[in-house]
Design a protein around this motif. Structure first.
Motif, PDB file in Angstrom:
ATOM      1  N   ILE A  65       0.808  -1.224   0.000  1.00  0.00           N
ATOM      2  CA  ILE A  65       0.000   0.000   0.000  1.00  0.00           C
ATOM      3  C   ILE A  65       0.841   1.274   0.000  1.00  0.00           C
ATOM      4  N   MET A  66       2.065   1.185   0.419  1.00  0.00           N
ATOM      5  CA  MET A  66       2.918   2.375   0.312  1.00  0.00           C
ATOM      6  C   MET A  66       4.389   1.993   0.453  1.00  0.00           C
ATOM      7  N   THR A  67       5.249   2.918   0.072  1.00  0.00           N
ATOM      8  CA  THR A  67       6.694   2.730   0.217  1.00  0.00           C
ATOM      9  C   THR A  67       7.248   3.955   0.933  1.00  0.00           C
ATOM     10  N   ILE A  68       8.067   3.703   1.951  1.00  0.00           N
ATOM     11  CA  ILE A  68       8.705   4.821   2.660  1.00  0.00           C
ATOM     12  C   ILE A  68      10.219   4.642   2.535  1.00  0.00           C
ATOM     13  N   ARG A  69      10.889   5.664   2.069  1.00  0.00           N
ATOM     14  CA  ARG A  69      12.346   5.592   1.965  1.00  0.00           C
ATOM     15  C   ARG A  69      12.943   6.512   3.021  1.00  0.00           C
ATOM     16  N   HIS A  70      13.883   5.970   3.813  1.00  0.00           N
ATOM     17  CA  HIS A  70      14.505   6.804   4.843  1.00  0.00           C
ATOM     18  C   HIS A  70      15.892   6.249   5.170  1.00  0.00           C
ATOM     19  N   LYS A 123      -7.881   5.640  17.545  1.00  0.00           N
ATOM     20  CA  LYS A 123      -7.677   6.602  18.635  1.00  0.00           C
ATOM     21  C   LYS A 123      -6.424   6.217  19.442  1.00  0.00           C
ATOM     22  N   GLU A 124      -6.304   4.908  19.731  1.00  0.00           N
ATOM     23  CA  GLU A 124      -5.125   4.459  20.493  1.00  0.00           C
ATOM     24  C   GLU A 124      -3.850   4.668  19.674  1.00  0.00           C
ATOM     25  N   LEU A 125      -3.946   4.412  18.357  1.00  0.00           N
ATOM     26  CA  LEU A 125      -2.762   4.609  17.505  1.00  0.00           C
ATOM     27  C   LEU A 125      -2.289   6.059  17.538  1.00  0.00           C
ATOM     28  N   ALA A 126      -3.241   6.972  17.682  1.00  0.00           N
ATOM     29  CA  ALA A 126      -2.871   8.390  17.707  1.00  0.00           C
ATOM     30  C   ALA A 126      -2.165   8.765  18.997  1.00  0.00           C
ATOM     31  N   GLU A 127      -2.312   7.928  20.041  1.00  0.00           N
ATOM     32  CA  GLU A 127      -1.796   8.319  21.362  1.00  0.00           C
ATOM     33  C   GLU A 127      -0.525   7.590  21.793  1.00  0.00           C
ATOM     34  N   ILE A 128      -0.260   6.412  21.224  1.00  0.00           N
ATOM     35  CA  ILE A 128       0.895   5.632  21.700  1.00  0.00           C
ATOM     36  C   ILE A 128       2.201   6.137  21.084  1.00  0.00           C
ATOM     37  N   PRO A 129       3.352   5.890  21.771  1.00  0.00           N
ATOM     38  CA  PRO A 129       4.636   6.278  21.165  1.00  0.00           C
ATOM     39  C   PRO A 129       5.055   5.298  20.072  1.00  0.00           C
ATOM     40  N   LEU A 130       5.409   5.840  18.923  1.00  0.00           N
ATOM     41  CA  LEU A 130       5.792   5.023  17.767  1.00  0.00           C
ATOM     42  C   LEU A 130       7.126   5.491  17.220  1.00  0.00           C
ATOM     43  N   ASN A 131       7.804   4.637  16.464  1.00  0.00           N
ATOM     44  CA  ASN A 131       8.979   5.138  15.751  1.00  0.00           C
ATOM     45  C   ASN A 131       8.490   5.968  14.550  1.00  0.00           C
ATOM     46  N   THR A 132       9.422   6.659  13.904  1.00  0.00           N
ATOM     47  CA  THR A 132       9.033   7.662  12.903  1.00  0.00           C
ATOM     48  C   THR A 132       8.254   7.068  11.729  1.00  0.00           C
ATOM     49  N   THR A 133       8.702   5.915  11.230  1.00  0.00           N
ATOM     50  CA  THR A 133       8.011   5.377  10.047  1.00  0.00           C
ATOM     51  C   THR A 133       6.639   4.814  10.423  1.00  0.00           C
ATOM     52  N   ILE A 147       2.925   5.659   8.830  1.00  0.00           N
ATOM     53  CA  ILE A 147       1.905   4.695   8.405  1.00  0.00           C
ATOM     54  C   ILE A 147       0.580   5.028   9.099  1.00  0.00           C
ATOM     55  N   VAL A 148       0.670   5.316  10.400  1.00  0.00           N
ATOM     56  CA  VAL A 148      -0.555   5.654  11.145  1.00  0.00           C
ATOM     57  C   VAL A 148      -1.209   6.903  10.555  1.00  0.00           C
ATOM     58  N   ASN A 149      -0.414   7.913  10.277  1.00  0.00           N
ATOM     59  CA  ASN A 149      -0.978   9.144   9.705  1.00  0.00           C
ATOM     60  C   ASN A 149      -1.687   8.837   8.385  1.00  0.00           C
ATOM     61  N   SER A 150      -1.072   7.923   7.624  1.00  0.00           N
ATOM     62  CA  SER A 150      -1.679   7.551   6.352  1.00  0.00           C
ATOM     63  C   SER A 150      -3.001   6.818   6.583  1.00  0.00           C
ATOM     64  N   ILE A 151      -3.019   5.924   7.602  1.00  0.00           N
ATOM     65  CA  ILE A 151      -4.251   5.193   7.921  1.00  0.00           C
ATOM     66  C   ILE A 151      -5.319   6.182   8.395  1.00  0.00           C
ATOM     67  N   CYS A 196      -5.571   9.252   7.683  1.00  0.00           N
ATOM     68  CA  CYS A 196      -6.063  10.051   6.547  1.00  0.00           C
ATOM     69  C   CYS A 196      -6.708   9.153   5.499  1.00  0.00           C
ATOM     70  N   GLU A 197      -6.554   7.835   5.695  1.00  0.00           N
ATOM     71  CA  GLU A 197      -7.009   6.852   4.721  1.00  0.00           C
ATOM     72  C   GLU A 197      -6.521   7.203   3.327  1.00  0.00           C
ATOM     73  N   HIS A 198      -5.223   7.483   3.318  1.00  0.00           N
ATOM     74  CA  HIS A 198      -4.633   7.906   2.052  1.00  0.00           C
ATOM     75  C   HIS A 198      -3.280   7.231   1.934  1.00  0.00           C
ATOM     76  N   HIS A 199      -3.126   6.389   0.949  1.00  0.00           N
ATOM     77  CA  HIS A 199      -1.861   5.696   0.775  1.00  0.00           C
ATOM     78  C   HIS A 199      -1.101   6.286  -0.415  1.00  0.00           C
ATOM     79  N   SER A 200       0.180   6.503  -0.218  1.00  0.00           N
ATOM     80  CA  SER A 200       0.957   7.065  -1.319  1.00  0.00           C
ATOM     81  C   SER A 200       2.421   6.765  -1.106  1.00  0.00           C
ATOM     82  N   ASP A 201       3.251   7.196  -2.001  1.00  0.00           N
ATOM     83  CA  ASP A 201       4.689   7.029  -1.842  1.00  0.00           C
ATOM     84  C   ASP A 201       5.249   8.208  -1.059  1.00  0.00           C
TER      85      ASP A 201
END
Ligand code: SF4
Length: 324
Positions: A258-263, A296-306, A310-314, A316-321
């Motif tokens: 559903i998406m590719t993240i390069r970092h 809601k829980e995904l918005a509140e827990i500590p996550l690594n950057t990538t 992914i959560v922000n994309s979920i 926004c329900e928007h998948h992209s590169d």
């Protein structure tokens, strides 16, 4: 927060952090997961754990007062010789030297030291120099002035020797070797790496894993992630499925990418392929702690950057590169 980055990048994080944790007691009493959430995006997550641990030590062993001896400062989690020297000299006006990237370059040039200053001999030599030139009074001002001189005048490329206040003392300038000192390290070489993160949804909840304390990202949450070794030619393969089962206790089948993240992280250039997956069996024993989380829980827990991307994309329900 300022290690490995710029003041401009840290500014908003620092203000938000200080607003929520205005003193050491508040920080020590907070849950680590909340502190990590405020740090999220700064990287180097071991530091936030050490900062939290240091606050607990200060509360428990120093009556909420930051210690005022070099040895006690050095004994705090996450504090090394440079940081202890910077704190004691700048904040407490004590006579301790510092040595960091700017002063390493400056001292190496002043001495005309042409070998690698990161090697044991060079490192000892430069610390000795830093100790020796430290004045009896206002050591903090002196240390800050050295760092400024290094970052503004004795710059890595084309140092401004013609306006340098210590030109007359400088061996490198005298010999014309300032552009060869410090000895060039070979430059950062990156290894290419492919990772796969799996997004598994069930009843509007997402399968997440929590990293154990002993590993990188310890305590943070993530989507189940597989690091491909160089022999893996395909993104989706048996190793990925076995790894997913080992980590989460579930079997799954991959639906689509559903998406590719390069970092880039430390020495790796990472291509992270994010795939949607479906469970194909019941849970068995898992190596990591797993949890099904709502948006809601995904918005509140500590996550690594990538994982946050992914959560922000979920959300926004928007998948992209995404390229970072
Ligand atoms: S004279 Fe040049 S090389 Fe020497 S310390 Fe000053 S800026 Fe650096």
């Amino acid at each position: 927060m300022l290690q490995q980055t710029t003041t401009a990048a840290v500014d908003s994080y620092y203000r938000r952090f200080i607003k929520r944790f205005p003193d050491v007691k508040t920080l020590a009493e907070a849950e680590l997961t909340e502190v990590q959430r405020y740090w999220e995006g700064l990287g180097y997550y071991r530091r936030v754990k050490q900062l939290h641990q240091a606050s607990i030590v200060i509360v428990n062993e120093h009556n909420d007062i930051f210690p005022d001896t070099f040895d006690a400062v050095l004994a705090l989690p996450g504090i090394g010789r440079y940081t202890a020297g910077a704190i004691c000299s700048i904040a407490q006006n004590q006579r301790y030297p510092i040595l960091e990237a700017n002063t390493i370059r400056l001292h190496a040039r002043l001495l005309g030291y042409s070998d690698d200053p990161a090697k044991s001999f060079g490192n000892k030599l430069l610390w000795k120099m830093a100790e020796k030139i430290l004045p009896e009074t206002r050591p903090g001002h002196f240390n800050q002035a050295l760092m400024d001189l290094g970052s503004l005048v004795c710059t890595p490329k084309t140092p401004k020797c013609s306006i340098c206040p210590v030109f007359i003392l400088c061996q490198a300038a005298c010999r014309g070797t300032q552009n060869q000192i410090p000895a060039l390290n070979k430059g950062k070489t990156f290894e290419e790496r492919t990772e796969v993160a799996l997004v598994v949804e069930k009843n509007k909840k997402y399968l997440m894993i929590q990293y154990p304390e002993s590993v990188r990202w310890g305590g943070l949450w993530d989507f189940p992630r597989h690091v491909a070794d160089s022999s893996e030619k395909l993104i989706v393969n048996q190793k990925l499925l076995e790894d997913f089962k080992r980590i989460t206790g579930y079997s799954c089948s991959i639906q689509k990418q559903i998406m590719t993240i390069r970092h880039a992280v430390t020495k790796f250039k990472i291509k992270l392929c994010v795939c949607q997956a479906e469970l194909t069996g019941q849970k068995t024993v898992s190596e990591y702690r797993t949890y099904w989380m709502s948006k809601k829980e995904l918005a509140e827990i500590p996550l690594n950057t990538t994982a946050r991307k992914i959560v922000n994309s979920i959300l926004c329900e928007h998948h992209s590169d995404i390229q970072s």
